[in-house]
Design a protein around this motif. Structure first.
Motif, mmCIF file in Angstrom:
data_model
loop_
_atom_site.group_PDB
_atom_site.id
_atom_site.type_symbol
_atom_site.label_atom_id
_atom_site.label_comp_id
_atom_site.label_asym_id
_atom_site.label_seq_id
_atom_site.Cartn_x
_atom_site.Cartn_y
_atom_site.Cartn_z
ATOM 1 N N ARG A 1 0.844 -1.213 0.000
ATOM 2 C CA ARG A 1 0.000 0.000 0.000
ATOM 3 C C ARG A 1 0.875 1.257 0.000
ATOM 4 O O ARG A 1 0.673 2.181 -0.788
ATOM 5 N N ASP A 2 1.874 1.272 0.869
ATOM 6 C CA ASP A 2 2.727 2.454 0.978
ATOM 7 C C ASP A 2 3.536 2.681 -0.296
ATOM 8 O O ASP A 2 3.791 3.830 -0.682
ATOM 9 N N ALA A 3 3.942 1.602 -0.939
ATOM 10 C CA ALA A 3 4.700 1.741 -2.193
ATOM 11 C C ALA A 3 3.822 2.379 -3.270
ATOM 12 O O ALA A 3 4.262 3.251 -4.023
ATOM 13 N N VAL A 4 2.554 1.959 -3.340
ATOM 14 C CA VAL A 4 1.640 2.528 -4.341
ATOM 15 C C VAL A 4 1.379 4.004 -4.029
ATOM 16 O O VAL A 4 1.425 4.864 -4.927
ATOM 17 N N LEU A 5 1.135 4.311 -2.765
ATOM 18 C CA LEU A 5 0.918 5.714 -2.384
ATOM 19 C C LEU A 5 2.148 6.557 -2.723
ATOM 20 O O LEU A 5 2.028 7.683 -3.219
ATOM 21 N N ALA A 6 3.326 5.989 -2.479
ATOM 22 C CA ALA A 6 4.573 6.730 -2.734
ATOM 23 C C ALA A 6 4.758 6.996 -4.224
ATOM 24 O O ALA A 6 5.266 8.053 -4.617
ATOM 25 N N ALA A 7 4.350 6.030 -5.065
ATOM 26 C CA ALA A 7 4.482 6.226 -6.515
ATOM 27 C C ALA A 7 3.619 7.412 -6.960
ATOM 28 O O ALA A 7 4.075 8.284 -7.706
ATOM 29 N N PHE A 8 2.382 7.476 -6.465
ATOM 30 C CA PHE A 8 1.514 8.590 -6.856
ATOM 31 C C PHE A 8 2.019 9.903 -6.281
ATOM 32 O O PHE A 8 1.958 10.945 -6.934
ATOM 33 N N LYS A 9 2.533 9.804 -5.072
ATOM 34 C CA LYS A 9 3.098 11.004 -4.452
ATOM 35 C C LYS A 9 4.283 11.530 -5.277
ATOM 36 O O LYS A 9 4.491 12.736 -5.398
ATOM 37 N N GLY A 10 5.025 10.617 -5.882
ATOM 38 C CA GLY A 10 6.170 11.007 -6.709
ATOM 39 C C GLY A 10 5.774 11.503 -8.088
ATOM 40 O O GLY A 10 6.629 11.923 -8.866
ATOM 41 N N GLY A 11 4.460 11.410 -8.405
ATOM 42 C CA GLY A 11 3.999 11.964 -9.673
ATOM 43 C C GLY A 11 3.750 10.947 -10.765
ATOM 44 O O GLY A 11 3.744 11.289 -11.944
ATOM 45 N N SER A 12 3.509 9.688 -10.400
ATOM 46 C CA SER A 12 3.263 8.682 -11.435
ATOM 47 C C SER A 12 1.880 8.874 -12.058
ATOM 48 O O SER A 12 1.006 9.498 -11.463
ATOM 49 N N ASP A 13 1.716 8.334 -13.272
ATOM 50 C CA ASP A 13 0.424 8.370 -13.961
ATOM 51 C C ASP A 13 -0.331 7.065 -13.795
ATOM 52 O O ASP A 13 -1.361 6.853 -14.436
ATOM 53 N N GLY A 14 0.208 6.184 -12.976
ATOM 54 C CA GLY A 14 -0.403 4.883 -12.784
ATOM 55 C C GLY A 14 0.612 3.996 -12.098
ATOM 56 O O GLY A 14 1.704 4.452 -11.747
ATOM 57 N N VAL A 15 0.241 2.736 -11.905
ATOM 58 C CA VAL A 15 1.177 1.764 -11.336
ATOM 59 C C VAL A 15 0.974 0.435 -12.046
ATOM 60 O O VAL A 15 -0.117 0.150 -12.549
ATOM 61 N N LEU A 16 2.022 -0.349 -12.097
ATOM 62 C CA LEU A 16 1.925 -1.677 -12.714
ATOM 63 C C LEU A 16 2.361 -2.714 -11.679
ATOM 64 O O LEU A 16 3.540 -2.765 -11.303
ATOM 65 N N LEU A 17 1.397 -3.497 -11.211
ATOM 66 C CA LEU A 17 1.620 -4.471 -10.146
ATOM 67 C C LEU A 17 2.359 -5.672 -10.742
ATOM 68 O O LEU A 17 1.907 -6.274 -11.723
ATOM 69 N N SER A 18 3.498 -6.023 -10.153
ATOM 70 C CA SER A 18 4.434 -6.938 -10.796
ATOM 71 C C SER A 18 4.901 -8.010 -9.799
ATOM 72 O O SER A 18 4.783 -7.817 -8.603
ATOM 73 N N ARG A 19 5.508 -9.167 -10.246
ATOM 74 C CA ARG A 19 5.805 -9.474 -11.630
ATOM 75 C C ARG A 19 4.692 -10.297 -12.281
ATOM 76 O O ARG A 19 4.474 -10.224 -13.464
#
Ligand SMILES: [Zn+2]
Length: 494
Positions: A453-471
């Motif tokens: 959860r925190d990794a996804v929040l951090a990605a958006f906080k950093g300005g991402s346009d989305g996330v890709l759950l991997s692998r």
């Protein structure tokens, strides 16, 4: 809870600095934020298409599928890697002996006339076609579908020797050469075939490799020792391309032979008279071809991106095309320098930059051990790690700790922010790759719902346009997938 309260509480839970509210608000206000998940055919076969899609939508808040349509690797296809615990869904057994790989879609031979590699249909599930199986349900649900394939092959495939790279040793490598027309035409053939044949929304391709210089120095998180005589590529096509660029292939070869002696000695602990770092610089100064050859390889990868991009757009102008960028981007400053986002962006509708935080600790430690035995043989490894944190601009724990703790959400934030700024001025979308249960060694850090959860929040906080759950879904625990979904649901509801 209003947005401000949510952001404050999310920041508090993440233990990170306060969320810059404007960026997060604007990012999530755009309802089309991409939430993708990588999934192999085996999950649909084992669990059923609609069951899997229900889980993706309900637990993961997913709106886009990245289906492994081609690979010979277990990283993105097949069930859980043998030796790792099976997740709480899917068949409770390993596919030891039944995983082979190849194309999980049908193949039309007319697209592969100009290549020696023609037989690559995955035999794993008979004539099962994963796109035929999934696309109708995906469309009905409004899910986007991407063909996801990677630069991973086997050595025992008919005709594959005609596509393979040549090592410094003169032997064929198991990797394929981007400058070999047989490989180039195969890549373009499969790109065109999928673009014309299936109603897919996009294509993503990834190459987790680097050039001969970094490979000779073992400058990656590879767990195998450096083998500097096995670096690539010295084939006729690469030699011809080098000459066109004014690089002397014979001098490059001699430089790499000397580099191989340097690496061999360093691995035996035979310190050069002037030390490791100085001696390596002497080699680079005597043989600028070492770097020229490295850049030739990188340039060939970029040319491949451009060619795939053009072919897909020619076949279907609306298709979205982008690339998976290897995790080494977070560890090796040389590789990071090669990932010049301004140079890649013109041929990229999106970039999935790997920012896997949990397995990142183990991998960073391995990278430090590797280069601590070559380039930086004179530098104590703890100091070497600190140096890398400084030059790469993130700050994590010490060498003994990071395999046990993983890297933090702050690493995800910083890497996302850096990539966002690197892409400034262009239209390329940034979709960081998020680590959900990527295998780590026993005793090393494992993912948790809160960590994801925190990794996804951090990605958006950093300005991402989305996330890709991997692998791949077949290695993810449902609770950890829900951790990602929780972050998305919270951000969407505020
Ligand atoms: Zn080559």
């Amino acid at each position: 809870m209003d947005r401000r309260e949510f952001l404050q509480s999310a920041a508090a839970t993440a233990g990170a600095v306060a969320f810059p509210q404007l960026r997060t608000a604007s990012a999530l206000a755009r309802s089309e934020q991409m939430v993708g998940i990588q999934v192999g055919a085996v999950s649909f076969v084992d669990e059923g298409v609609d069951k899997v899609l229900d889980v993706f939508q309900q637990d993961g808040a997913v709106n886009s599928l990245f289906i492994a349509t081609f690979t010979y690797g277990r990283g993105i296809a097949g069930r859980q890697v043998p030796g790792q615990p099976l997740p709480d869904h899917g068949k409770q057994e390993y596919d030891r002996g039944t995983f082979y790989g190849g194309s999980y879609t049908k193949i039309d031979p007319q697209y592969f006339k100009e290549t020696a590699f023609k037989t690559f249909r995955a035999p794993d599930f008979g004539d099962y076609d994963v796109l035929d199986a999934v696309l109708p349900s995906a469309k009905r649900r409004g899910l986007k579908t991407y063909c996801w394939f990677e630069d991973v092959f086997r050595a025992d495939l008919p005709g594959i020797d005609q596509l393979q790279e040549k090592e410094l040793s003169g032997n064929n490598a198991t990797t394929l050469c981007f400058n070999n027309p047989n490989y180039r035409n195969w890549l373009l053939g499969i790109t065109e075939y999928w673009s014309r044949t299936y109603d897919v929304d996009g294509i993503m391709w990834g190459s987790e490799r680097q050039g001969a210089f970094s490979n000779a120095l073992n400058a990656s998180a590879s767990t195998t020792p450096a083998s500097p005589m096995r670096v690539t590529c010295f084939c006729q096509y690469c030699q011809a391309k080098a000459k066109e660029s004014g690089i002397d292939p014979e001098r490059a070869r001699r430089g790499f032979l000397e580099l191989a002696s340097f690496v061999d000695a360093s691995q035996k602990g035979k310190r050069p008279v002037d030390g490791y770092y100085v001696s390596l610089w002497r080699l680079m100064l005597n043989y600028p071809e070492l770097l020229a050859w490295e850049m030739l390889w990188t340039k060939s990868l970029r040319d491949t991106y451009a060619a795939i991009y053009a072919k897909a757009k020619e076949a279907k102008p609306s298709i979205q095309v982008g690339w998976h960028i290897w995790h080494t981007n977070s560890f090796n400053p040389i590789y990071r320098a090669e990932q010049d986002l301004q140079a890649i962006a013109p041929h990229s509708d999106f970039l999935k930059i790997v920012i896997y935080n949990n397995c990142g600790g183990e991998r960073m430690a391995q990278y430090i051990n590797n280069v601590g035995s070559t380039i930086y043989g004179d530098v104590p490894k703890e100091q070497l790690l600190e140096f890398h944190y400084q030059v790469l601009n993130y700050k994590e724990k010490g060498l003994a700790e990071i395999p046990i703790t993983g890297l933090s959400a702050d690493y995800v934030y910083r890497e996302t922010k850096r990539a966002r700024e690197g892409l400034a001025g262009g239209k390329t979308l940034l979709w960081p790759g998020i680590d959900i249960d990527i295998p780590t060694a026993p005793g090393h850090s494992k993912c948790s719902p809160e960590g994801v959860r925190d990794a996804v929040l951090a990605a958006f906080k950093g300005g991402s346009d989305g996330v890709l759950l991997s692998r791949k879904y077949s290695e993810m625990k449902l609770a950890d997938l829900r951790g990602a979904g929780d972050a998305i649901r919270q951000l969407r509801s505020t």
